[in-house]
Design a protein around this motif. Structure first.
Motif, PDB file in Angstrom:
ATOM      1  N   MET A   1       0.845  -1.193   0.000  1.00  0.00           N
ATOM      2  CA  MET A   1       0.000   0.000   0.000  1.00  0.00           C
ATOM      3  C   MET A   1       0.884   1.248   0.000  1.00  0.00           C
ATOM      4  N   PRO A   2       0.637   2.215  -0.928  1.00  0.00           N
ATOM      5  CA  PRO A   2       1.468   3.413  -0.964  1.00  0.00           C
ATOM      6  C   PRO A   2       1.321   4.239   0.307  1.00  0.00           C
ATOM      7  N   THR A   3       2.405   4.923   0.649  1.00  0.00           N
ATOM      8  CA  THR A   3       2.383   5.766   1.839  1.00  0.00           C
ATOM      9  C   THR A   3       1.512   6.989   1.610  1.00  0.00           C
ATOM     10  N   GLN A   4       0.631   7.282   2.553  1.00  0.00           N
ATOM     11  CA  GLN A   4      -0.235   8.450   2.444  1.00  0.00           C
ATOM     12  C   GLN A   4       0.524   9.703   2.862  1.00  0.00           C
ATOM     13  N   ARG A   5       0.428  10.728   2.023  1.00  0.00           N
ATOM     14  CA  ARG A   5       1.074  11.987   2.362  1.00  0.00           C
ATOM     15  C   ARG A   5       0.260  12.744   3.404  1.00  0.00           C
ATOM     16  N   CYS A   6       0.933  13.594   4.151  1.00  0.00           N
ATOM     17  CA  CYS A   6       0.260  14.428   5.140  1.00  0.00           C
ATOM     18  C   CYS A   6      -0.768  15.306   4.439  1.00  0.00           C
ATOM     19  N   TYR A   7      -1.999  15.353   4.974  1.00  0.00           N
ATOM     20  CA  TYR A   7      -3.062  16.117   4.330  1.00  0.00           C
ATOM     21  C   TYR A   7      -2.736  17.606   4.272  1.00  0.00           C
ATOM     22  N   TYR A   8      -2.056  18.126   5.281  1.00  0.00           N
ATOM     23  CA  TYR A   8      -1.685  19.536   5.250  1.00  0.00           C
ATOM     24  C   TYR A   8      -0.661  19.792   4.140  1.00  0.00           C
ATOM     25  N   GLU A   9       0.233  18.833   3.936  1.00  0.00           N
ATOM     26  CA  GLU A   9       1.224  18.946   2.865  1.00  0.00           C
ATOM     27  C   GLU A   9       0.550  18.866   1.504  1.00  0.00           C
ATOM     28  N   VAL A  10      -0.454  17.987   1.387  1.00  0.00           N
ATOM     29  CA  VAL A  10      -1.169  17.837   0.116  1.00  0.00           C
ATOM     30  C   VAL A  10      -1.803  19.160  -0.307  1.00  0.00           C
ATOM     31  N   LEU A  11      -2.426  19.863   0.653  1.00  0.00           N
ATOM     32  CA  LEU A  11      -3.089  21.132   0.334  1.00  0.00           C
ATOM     33  C   LEU A  11      -2.137  22.321   0.395  1.00  0.00           C
ATOM     34  N   GLY A  12      -0.898  22.095   0.851  1.00  0.00           N
ATOM     35  CA  GLY A  12       0.071  23.178   0.910  1.00  0.00           C
ATOM     36  C   GLY A  12      -0.259  24.234   1.945  1.00  0.00           C
ATOM     37  N   ILE A  13      -0.750  23.799   3.113  1.00  0.00           N
ATOM     38  CA  ILE A  13      -1.158  24.735   4.161  1.00  0.00           C
ATOM     39  C   ILE A  13      -0.487  24.356   5.476  1.00  0.00           C
TER      40      ILE A  13
ATOM     41  N   ARG B   1     -10.872  16.459  11.542  1.00  0.00           N
ATOM     42  CA  ARG B   1      -9.577  17.150  11.629  1.00  0.00           C
ATOM     43  C   ARG B   1      -8.965  16.956  13.005  1.00  0.00           C
ATOM     44  N   SER B   2      -9.784  17.009  14.055  1.00  0.00           N
ATOM     45  CA  SER B   2      -9.291  16.814  15.410  1.00  0.00           C
ATOM     46  C   SER B   2      -8.694  15.421  15.571  1.00  0.00           C
ATOM     47  N   ARG B   3      -9.395  14.387  15.042  1.00  0.00           N
ATOM     48  CA  ARG B   3      -8.879  13.020  15.118  1.00  0.00           C
ATOM     49  C   ARG B   3      -7.575  12.889  14.319  1.00  0.00           C
ATOM     50  N   TYR B   4      -7.542  13.533  13.148  1.00  0.00           N
ATOM     51  CA  TYR B   4      -6.338  13.445  12.314  1.00  0.00           C
ATOM     52  C   TYR B   4      -5.155  14.127  12.984  1.00  0.00           C
ATOM     53  N   ASP B   5      -5.392  15.296  13.610  1.00  0.00           N
ATOM     54  CA  ASP B   5      -4.313  16.014  14.294  1.00  0.00           C
ATOM     55  C   ASP B   5      -3.744  15.190  15.435  1.00  0.00           C
ATOM     56  N   GLN B   6      -4.603  14.399  16.091  1.00  0.00           N
ATOM     57  CA  GLN B   6      -4.163  13.634  17.255  1.00  0.00           C
ATOM     58  C   GLN B   6      -3.552  12.291  16.885  1.00  0.00           C
ATOM     59  N   TYR B   7      -4.131  11.607  15.871  1.00  0.00           N
ATOM     60  CA  TYR B   7      -3.700  10.232  15.577  1.00  0.00           C
ATOM     61  C   TYR B   7      -3.160  10.040  14.161  1.00  0.00           C
ATOM     62  N   GLY B   8      -3.183  11.097  13.325  1.00  0.00           N
ATOM     63  CA  GLY B   8      -2.728  10.951  11.958  1.00  0.00           C
ATOM     64  C   GLY B   8      -3.732  10.179  11.124  1.00  0.00           C
ATOM     65  N   HIS B   9      -3.249   9.520  10.058  1.00  0.00           N
ATOM     66  CA  HIS B   9      -4.139   8.778   9.154  1.00  0.00           C
ATOM     67  C   HIS B   9      -4.879   7.650   9.876  1.00  0.00           C
ATOM     68  N   ALA B  10      -4.245   7.097  10.921  1.00  0.00           N
ATOM     69  CA  ALA B  10      -4.886   6.014  11.664  1.00  0.00           C
ATOM     70  C   ALA B  10      -6.163   6.476  12.350  1.00  0.00           C
ATOM     71  N   GLY B  11      -6.268   7.767  12.610  1.00  0.00           N
ATOM     72  CA  GLY B  11      -7.447   8.284  13.294  1.00  0.00           C
ATOM     73  C   GLY B  11      -8.647   8.473  12.402  1.00  0.00           C
ATOM     74  N   VAL B  12      -8.434   8.449  11.066  1.00  0.00           N
ATOM     75  CA  VAL B  12      -9.552   8.669  10.144  1.00  0.00           C
ATOM     76  C   VAL B  12      -9.749   7.536   9.146  1.00  0.00           C
ATOM     77  N   ASN B  13      -8.704   6.751   8.881  1.00  0.00           N
ATOM     78  CA  ASN B  13      -8.852   5.634   7.956  1.00  0.00           C
ATOM     79  C   ASN B  13      -9.779   4.578   8.525  1.00  0.00           C
ATOM     80  N   GLY B  14     -10.819   4.256   7.788  1.00  0.00           N
ATOM     81  CA  GLY B  14     -11.774   3.258   8.239  1.00  0.00           C
ATOM     82  C   GLY B  14     -12.675   3.732   9.346  1.00  0.00           C
ATOM     83  N   ASN B  15     -12.614   5.038   9.663  1.00  0.00           N
ATOM     84  CA  ASN B  15     -13.423   5.564  10.768  1.00  0.00           C
ATOM     85  C   ASN B  15     -14.023   6.903  10.368  1.00  0.00           C
ATOM     86  N   GLY B  16     -14.702   6.901   9.235  1.00  0.00           N
ATOM     87  CA  GLY B  16     -15.310   8.126   8.758  1.00  0.00           C
ATOM     88  C   GLY B  16     -14.339   8.980   7.985  1.00  0.00           C
TER      89      GLY B  16
END
Length: 375
Positions: A1-13, A64-79
């Motif tokens: 599975m390819p590595t997921q890039r940081c969402y903030y990096e993806v949007l450049g913010i 966003r709160s879950r992602y900030d705290q746990y990264g991709h693991a906080g949102v993958n498969g959980n909404g």
């Protein structure tokens, strides 16, 4: 599975970006990588999906709160964001693509109001046991005088002449049609001729709110506790935002916290360390005992299981780690001095194995040094 890039990096913010910054960054990328603008370009479609997934998480305060705290693991498969194809993105963000390309993706979705924050300070005992705290914060509420309309009594809103009441204006740039919020009316489609003096036409007033929050046992410094529905009201008729209580735990004079464990540093005498003893130590629940064996060294740690902090996310307790340090007295009575001198004489006659090894190495070192000087 390819590595997921940081969402903030993806949007450049930055991680501190506001909701407006997130939406602006996404709009720019959506225009750049939109399939209609890049027909047959699989790389552009992949980037389009990537930035849409990032926006899907970061524009939602809870995700966003879950992602900030746990990264991709906080949102993958959980909404989290999972788009099978571009059609899924259009279905999810019909309103956004209506803004960008002038297309009809359904009506604008009602968005939740903004979140607010407050700060809660706890003692270590309150953090360990959990408690109820009274908190204060500010949020906007509907103006009682104009009932939220923003217009003065007897006045009414007028259709915006700039956008003819649509709330949006369309600009064309080549093949791309960009539909943006009307700058004259802010997207409302109408303007207030005679604004309410109480709220100055905003329809809302800033109010102080006092409420209770239940703090779960085991919270740590920097954690957040959410009070659902106590945030800002939604401007589009959606649910209100939430209030996040940021936890600050005061330092304790006896205990240092390390995750679920507590560390207590206890001084002992040379005699206690050499002969062994039963040591009375403090715990969060009263007194405890630690058996110190003979020959204990300064810095040794003894564990009292289950006498630490609870975990707010699961069951179980941490441990109390008792670290002993041998305390050297600064003042001695004549009798103590006499006894210590007798002990020193005994130690000189009966050198401990560790000291024997040290003195042997010391003698070898000086012998080698002398021979080197002769050469």
């Amino acid at each position: 599975m390819p590595t997921q890039r940081c969402y903030y990096e993806v949007l450049g913010i930055e991680r501190t970006a506001s909701e407006g910054d997130i939406a602006t960054a996404y709009r720019k990328l959506a225009i750049k990588y939109h399939p209609d603008k890049n027909p047959g370009d699989e790389e552009a479609i992949a980037r389009f999906k990537e930035c849409s997934e990032a926006f899907e998480v970061l524009h939602d305060s809870h995700k966003r709160s879950r992602y900030d705290q746990y990264g991709h693991a906080g949102v993958n498969g959980n909404g989290g964001a999972h788009f099978g194809d571009v059609g899924d993105i259009f279905s999810a963000f019909g309103d956004i693509f209506g803004d960008i390309f002038g297309g009809g993706g359904g009506g604008r979705r009602a968005r939740a109001g903004r979140d607010v924050r407050c700060d809660v300070t706890l003692t270590l005992h309150e953090a360990a046991e959990g408690c109820s705290k009274t908190v204060e914060f500010q949020r906007h509420e509907t103006c009682e005088d104009c009932k939220g309309s923003g217009a003065a009594a007897g006045s009414s809103r007028e259709t915006c002449a700039y956008c003819a009441g649509h709330g949006r204006v369309i600009q064309s740039a080549g093949i791309v049609r960009v539909q943006t919020t009307c700058p004259a009316c802010g997207g409302a489609g109408s303007k207030i001729k005679d604004p309410c003096r109480t709220c100055r036409g905003k329809g809302q007033r800033l109010r102080r709110v006092v409420t209770e929050v239940q703090i779960p046992a085991g919270v740590d410094d920097g954690m957040r506790v959410r009070i659902s529905g106590e945030g800002e009201p939604s401007a589009s008729g959606g649910p209100p935002g939430d209030c996040y209580c940021f936890i600050s735990v005061l330092s304790h004079p006896l205990f240092e916290r390390q995750g679920q464990h507590l560390v207590c540093r206890v001084p002992i005498t040379y005699a206690q360390a050499a002969l062994g003893c039963t040591l009375e130590v403090p715990t969060l629940n009263g007194r405890g005992e630690v058996k110190v064996p003979a020959g204990t060294q300064s810095g040794d740690v003894f564990r009292l299981g289950g006498r630490g902090m609870p975990d707010p996310r699961s069951h179980g307790l941490g441990d109390l780690l008792v670290q002993v340090t041998i305390e050297v007295p600064t003042k001695l009575s004549k009798e103590e001095q006499q006894l210590l001198r007798q002990l020193a004489e005994l130690e000189h006659k009966h050198v401990a194995p560790q000291r024997k090894s040290f003195f042997k190495q010391l003698a070898e070192y000086f012998t080698a040094s002398d021979e080197s000087d002769k050469d």
